[in-house]
Design an enzyme around this catalytic site. Structure first.
Site, PDB file in Angstrom:
ATOM      1  CB  SER A  43      -0.916   0.007   1.232  1.00  0.00           C
ATOM      2  OG  SER A  43      -0.138   0.016   2.417  1.00  0.00           O
ATOM      3  CG  ASN A 126      -2.506  -5.114  13.154  1.00  0.00           C
ATOM      4  OD1 ASN A 126      -1.988  -4.987  12.044  1.00  0.00           O
ATOM      5  ND2 ASN A 126      -2.828  -6.286  13.662  1.00  0.00           N
ATOM      6  CG  HIS A 172     -45.468  15.518  -7.797  1.00  0.00           C
ATOM      7  ND1 HIS A 172     -45.188  14.250  -7.348  1.00  0.00           N
ATOM      8  CD2 HIS A 172     -46.308  16.071  -6.878  1.00  0.00           C
ATOM      9  CE1 HIS A 172     -45.852  14.027  -6.216  1.00  0.00           C
ATOM     10  NE2 HIS A 172     -46.532  15.118  -5.900  1.00  0.00           N
ATOM     11  CB  SER A 291     -21.184  22.517 -26.846  1.00  0.00           C
ATOM     12  OG  SER A 291     -20.913  21.699 -27.945  1.00  0.00           O
ATOM     13  CE  LYS A 297     -26.507  22.907 -25.315  1.00  0.00           C
ATOM     14  NZ  LYS A 297     -26.635  21.551 -24.855  1.00  0.00           N
ATOM     15  CG  ASN A 299     -23.805  22.825 -21.986  1.00  0.00           C
ATOM     16  OD1 ASN A 299     -24.914  23.161 -22.396  1.00  0.00           O
ATOM     17  ND2 ASN A 299     -22.865  22.319 -22.781  1.00  0.00           N
ATOM     18  CD  GLU A 304     -24.836  18.853 -16.808  1.00  0.00           C
ATOM     19  OE1 GLU A 304     -25.808  19.339 -17.403  1.00  0.00           O
ATOM     20  OE2 GLU A 304     -23.772  18.571 -17.400  1.00  0.00           O
ATOM     21  CD  GLN A 336      -2.269  -2.777   2.387  1.00  0.00           C
ATOM     22  OE1 GLN A 336      -1.495  -2.979   3.311  1.00  0.00           O
ATOM     23  NE2 GLN A 336      -2.064  -3.246   1.167  1.00  0.00           N
TER      24      GLN A 336
HETATM   25  N1  ARG Z   1      -0.718  -1.568   5.515  1.00  0.00           N
HETATM   26  C1  ARG Z   1      -1.496  -2.259   6.498  1.00  0.00           C
HETATM   27  C2  ARG Z   1      -2.922  -1.673   6.522  1.00  0.00           C
HETATM   28  O1  ARG Z   1      -3.115  -0.629   6.020  1.00  0.00           O
HETATM   29  C3  ARG Z   1      -0.870  -2.104   7.848  1.00  0.00           C
HETATM   30  C4  ARG Z   1      -1.213  -3.159   8.833  1.00  0.00           C
HETATM   31  C5  ARG Z   1      -0.560  -4.457   8.494  1.00  0.00           C
HETATM   32  N2  ARG Z   1      -0.790  -5.433   9.527  1.00  0.00           N
HETATM   33  C6  ARG Z   1      -0.738  -6.748   9.301  1.00  0.00           C
HETATM   34  N3  ARG Z   1      -1.031  -7.516  10.305  1.00  0.00           N
HETATM   35  N4  ARG Z   1      -0.452  -7.272   8.149  1.00  0.00           N
HETATM   36  O2  ARG Z   1      -3.822  -2.272   7.037  1.00  0.00           O
END
Ligand code: ARG
Length: 507
Positions: A43, A126, A172, A291, A297, A299, A304, A336
């Site tokens: 990530s 975590n 309506h 447009s 036009k 718009n 939107e 994640q």
């Molecule tokens: N990148 C992970 C997340 O966003 C961090 C936690 C990872 N923990 C684990 N037990 N694999 O959740």
């Protein structure tokens, strides 16, 4: 060690010969295996959104570890100095890793050697990531709150100018009863005020620290969870460590509050699109588009897109709940994927709110066209029925008379001509002339859109004096929400100053 992350790493881990240092560390080897799933697992790119948050969390944690005697002051100083360098180098400078938490830890170790591994004592990714998400989201929610306040101010400002500007009110999508531009705009101010309230309410629950929960099961180290919460500006902790590490209910709640705000805006946008189509409102050029092929036009593209953002926001709220539904305790990697899109949608909704506010503030409300449209479709019929009922006639009979008149009254009729038709209808339905109940002049005046509006002076109604009360209440509400926003921001700024000062004691 498995891919699971139950370890709140210990000092012993950090002291082991190959647990930290150059090359292939335990963090790199075991937790990030590489191979074909490497990109999928990581990530790190999306974690740019929590880079600053992670640095703050690392700093608060390191200060607390030193204060509790869990790491030496000198080591804390080295870790904190390394974090400064990592911040200056930026997220882009981090080496490959499973996520920003691991990459920053690796960077600390790269800079100061094995002692850098002491930073992860008494915590887990975590509780770390859960804290980072909340830290980041607070800013996003407050920015969205600010945008709602800007929009409410714009609505009130335009409403102030149009307390007596009569316009058609629709049900309506058909002309129903005349109202005023002020009354119409304040209906959205009311909705946005609740959106502000919902966001601030969600903020209160986001603003709790999970740090110190470790993987989910707490830690044997004597951590001070209240202290890290305080240094990070949180208003207390999420107490139960399993709840703290695993819950993302605050993401679902924030996404829902944002989706509700976007839905309010979407209604406003749709109205303005319809009104500009009817020629009763003209959007400023800055909020319109043309447009590429039809140059005549103009718009309402910004509106939107505002309507479109609501679709994405609703998708985000349902997507978040779908991701969370049925996840077992305590941590699963699905999590994640839960937060990055909430940050993104918060930005989109904030922007849509600002754009909708700008479109309202700069639009031209065409008083002549609005007044003409206000009288269309016998929209004063209900007012005439109310008048007859007030004169002593059963409302249902009055309704029947007006329904009969509606068959002959047409848009071009003057109030007098229309009143004559109502009189005719009264004779037909009751055998009596209107004068048995009300004067012909009163009927003619009830048929006038402006008089019709002025007569509906019940609390919250469109009569100018009722709207004046609404305006005052709206202004007071905005002021108190502005104070609430400023108080939250001040609390965050104070905590950030405190954290900086504490860090300076070690570096
Ligand atoms: N990148 C992970 C997340 O966003 C961090 C936690 C990872 N923990 C684990 N037990 N694999 O959740």
């Amino acid at each position: 060690m498995t891919d699971d992350d139950p370890d709140a790493a210990t000092d012993a881990d950090a002291d082991a010969p190959d647990a930290a240092g150059e090359g292939d560390t335990a963090v790199r080897r075991d937790r990030f295996s590489g191979g074909p799933a490497r990109e999928f697992l990581s990530s790190l790119a999306a974690d740019a959104a929590i880079f600053e948050a992670d640095l703050a969390v690392d700093r608060a944690h390191a200060v607390m570890l030193a204060e509790q005697g869990i790491v030496d002051d000198a080591v804390a100083g080295e870790i904190l100095a390394a974090l400064d360098g990592i911040e200056t180098a930026g997220h882009g400078d981090l080496s490959d890793g499973e996520d920003v938490h691991e990459a920053i830890e690796t960077a600390v170790i790269d800079r100061i050697g094995p002692d850098g591994g002491r930073m992860h004592t008494a915590r887990s990714r975590n509780d770390e990531v859960a804290t980072c998400i909340r830290y980041r989201l607070r800013g996003d929610l407050l920015a969205a709150v600010e945008a709602t306040l800007t929009a409410r101010e714009a609505l009130v400002e335009v409403a102030n100018e149009h307390g007596e500007t009569v316009m058609p009110g629709y049900t309506h999508l058909q002309p129903a009863q005349p109202t005023t531009v002020a009354h119409y705009l304040l209906s959205y101010e009311g909705g946005l005020a609740r959106d502000t309230e919902r966001l601030l309410d969600a903020y209160g629950r986001v603003n709790r620290s999970p740090l110190g929960a470790a993987a989910f099961a707490g830690t044997p180290f004597d951590v001070d969870r209240g202290r890290t919460a305080e240094l990070l500006g949180f208003d207390g902790t999420v107490r139960n460590s399993m709840d703290a590490a695993s819950t993302r209910d605050f993401l679902a709640e924030s996404a829902s509050a944002l989706a509700t705000l976007a839905t309010t805006l979407s209604g406003l946008a749709e109205d303005l699109i319809v009104f500009s189509n009817k020629g009763i409102v003209e959007l400023a050029d800055a909020y319109s588009s043309t447009s590429s092929i039809m140059p005549q036009k103009k718009n309402p593209d910004t509106l939107e897109l505002t309507r479109g953002v609501a679709g994405d926001a609703i998708g985000e709220a349902t997507g978040t709940l779908s991701l969370l539904k049925g996840l077992p305790r305590a941590y699963n990697r699905d999590l994640q994927r839960a937060h990055a899109s909430v940050f993104e949608i918060a930005g989109d909704v904030r922007e849509a709110t600002e754009v909708a506010a700008g479109a309202v503030a700069t639009a031209d409300w065409d008083e002549g066209a609005l007044a003409a449209a206000a009288g269309e479709g016998f929209s004063t019929a209900t007012g005439v029925a109310d008048l007859l009922a007030a004169g002593g006639m059963p409302f249902r009979t009055a309704h029947e008379i007006v329904a009969t008149a509606a068959e002959t009254v047409s848009d071009g009729d003057s109030p007098d001509a229309a009143a004559a038709k109502v009189d005719e209808a009264a004779r037909k339905v009751t055998g009596e002339p209107l004068s048995a109940y009300v004067s012909r002049e009163d009927v003619a005046s009830a048929l006038d859109p402006a008089e019709s509006v002025a007569s509906r002076d019940s609390a919250g109604g469109p009569a100018p004096e009722a709207v004046a009360d609404e305006l005052a209440a709206a202004e007071a509400g905005i002021e108190s929400d502005e104070a609430a926003l400023a108080a939250e921001r001040d609390a965050l700024a104070d905590a950030s100053d405190t954290l900086d000062a504490e860090v300076d004691r070690y570096v």
